[in-house]
Design a protein around this motif. Structure first.
Motif, short mmCIF file in Angstrom:
data_model
loop_
_atom_site.label_atom_id
_atom_site.label_comp_id
_atom_site.label_asym_id
_atom_site.label_seq_id
_atom_site.Cartn_x
_atom_site.Cartn_y
_atom_site.Cartn_z
N TYR A 1 -4.69 -18.68 -7.43
CA TYR A 1 -5.19 -18.43 -6.07
C TYR A 1 -4.24 -19.05 -5.04
CZ TYR A 1 -8.13 -18.44 -1.93
OH TYR A 1 -8.59 -18.25 -0.65
N TYR A 2 -3.83 -20.28 -5.30
CA TYR A 2 -2.91 -20.97 -4.38
C TYR A 2 -1.61 -20.18 -4.23
CZ TYR A 2 0.67 -24.34 -2.96
OH TYR A 2 1.72 -24.95 -2.33
N ARG A 3 -1.05 -19.74 -5.35
CA ARG A 3 0.21 -19.01 -5.30
C ARG A 3 0.06 -17.67 -4.57
NH1 ARG A 3 2.04 -20.19 -11.61
NH2 ARG A 3 2.73 -22.35 -11.27
N ALA A 4 -1.03 -16.96 -4.85
CA ALA A 4 -1.26 -15.68 -4.20
C ALA A 4 -1.47 -15.85 -2.69
CB ALA A 4 -2.46 -14.98 -4.83
N PHE A 5 -2.22 -16.88 -2.31
CA PHE A 5 -2.51 -17.11 -0.90
C PHE A 5 -1.24 -17.52 -0.14
CE2 PHE A 5 -4.14 -19.56 2.73
CZ PHE A 5 -5.06 -18.65 3.25
N MET A 6 -0.44 -18.39 -0.75
CA MET A 6 0.78 -18.85 -0.09
C MET A 6 1.78 -17.72 0.10
SD MET A 6 0.88 -22.01 0.90
CE MET A 6 2.60 -22.52 0.91
N ARG A 7 1.81 -16.78 -0.84
CA ARG A 7 2.79 -15.68 -0.79
C ARG A 7 2.22 -14.42 -0.14
NH1 ARG A 7 4.54 -16.70 -7.12
NH2 ARG A 7 5.51 -18.76 -6.79
#
Length: 329
Positions: free
Chosen positions: A302-308
């Protein structure tokens, strides 16, 4: 950042001080002893992710120093398992992440999260071997709601409306054999609601600790509106995992592990005395820990998807294991 491999070895520990348990340290090891001085838990602080302290405890500099050094969070609870405080091990200064949070004003992620939750509710209902026509109909309705909530441009209020209707149908079907009335958070009007409050509280703090680890502002939600002192983002991202707790409670009921004798009733509230809290914490925590790695990977993804700023199709999905329910004798 912590890797998946690192998290596989992380542990969650509970200390029940009102039952005579004590915390001590030897070098870099956490040691928990029972009333008679026997070692209940011993592990290196490097492997500790979350420490729950239930009951009165005098906070020491030694514990604070180790929490900071080894990066584990501490949750303080009353003997009846009500949260009083949390000391989080958090990532400081992730400004870019927080700016993205504050600027985000869509509902697509919220819809994705609720669709995932409804999907897992369906999975749990399907586990029952012998279903009534009404139960089959509930599954069909939830399957439809799972798709309906993903319709473009739904408002947050509309998403919450679908979630509320789904939850009402789901709980009525799931606990149909146990005199279910309704879900009433914190009211504790029956044993089931009381156990759900306990289970969701444990789950909440695990999700909270993971989000803090990445530097999220946990008070800024994607579905739950901002409200003073409410960790809205934790409430949001806890949703897909709630059926883990529901399944653990249902299994314990089916196996005869839940008893009215373990509770005492006060003004129509079911209260779990501190002497019985360890038993039920153990049942629920064991179920959550079976999915420990999956929860970590979900939050990490989730963190990676949200940041990108990934499209919603690339956001993580949590899948409840599909297997038949365990029934009592």
């Amino acid at each position: 950042m912590m890797s998946t491999r690192d998290f596989e070895f992380k542990q969650i520990a509970f200390v029940f001080t009102d039952q005579g348990e004590k915390i001590s340290f030897k070098n870099d090891n956490l040691i928990i002893t029972d009333f008679d001085g026997n070692i209940k838990h011993q592990s290196t602080c490097y492997r500790l992710f979350l420490l729950f302290i239930c009951g009165d405890y005098c906070l020491t500099t030694g514990l604070l120093e180790r929490s900071k050094k080894f990066g584990f969070s501490i949750v303080f609870m009353t003997p009846n398992l009500r949260i009083t405080s949390m000391l989080s091990s958090k990532a400081e200064g992730n400004v870019l992440l927080r700016k993205k949070q504050y600027d985000y004003d869509k509902t697509d992620i919220a819809a994705h999260i609720i669709s995932n939750k409804i999907h897992n509710q369906c999975t749990l209902l399907k586990k029952k071997r012998k279903k009534t026509d009404e139960e089959k109909n509930t599954i069909l309705k939830l399957t439809q709601f799972e798709k309906e909530v993903m319709k473009p441009n739904l408002s947050g209020q509309e998403i919450m409306g679908i979630e509320g209707i789904s939850a009402k149908l789901y709980f009525k079907s799931l606990y149909a054999d146990y005199n279910w009335v309704s879900r009433q958070p914190r009211v504790k009007n029956d044993m089931t609601n009381t156990l759900m409050d306990i289970g969701y509280t444990i789950l909440f703090n695990i999700v909270n600790a993971l989000l803090e680890m990445y530097g999220f502002d946990v008070y800024v939600g994607i579905l739950h509106t901002q409200f003073f002192h409410r960790k809205s983002l934790v409430c949001d991202l806890e949703e897909p995992f709630r059926p883990i707790v529901d399944a653990a409670i249902l299994k314990a009921m089916n196996l005869g592990q839940v008893s009215e004798k373990d509770f005492w009733k006060n003004q129509n509230q079911y209260i779990l005395p501190w002497k019985n809290s360890k038993k039920y914490v153990g049942l629920i925590l064991e179920a959550i820990m079976e999915y420990k790695n999956e929860i970590f990977i979900f939050i990490q993804s989730y963190y990676r998807a949200f940041m990108r700023s990934k499209p919603i199709e690339e956001y993580p999905v949590f899948e409840l294991i599909e297997s038949e329910e365990e029934e009592g004798n």
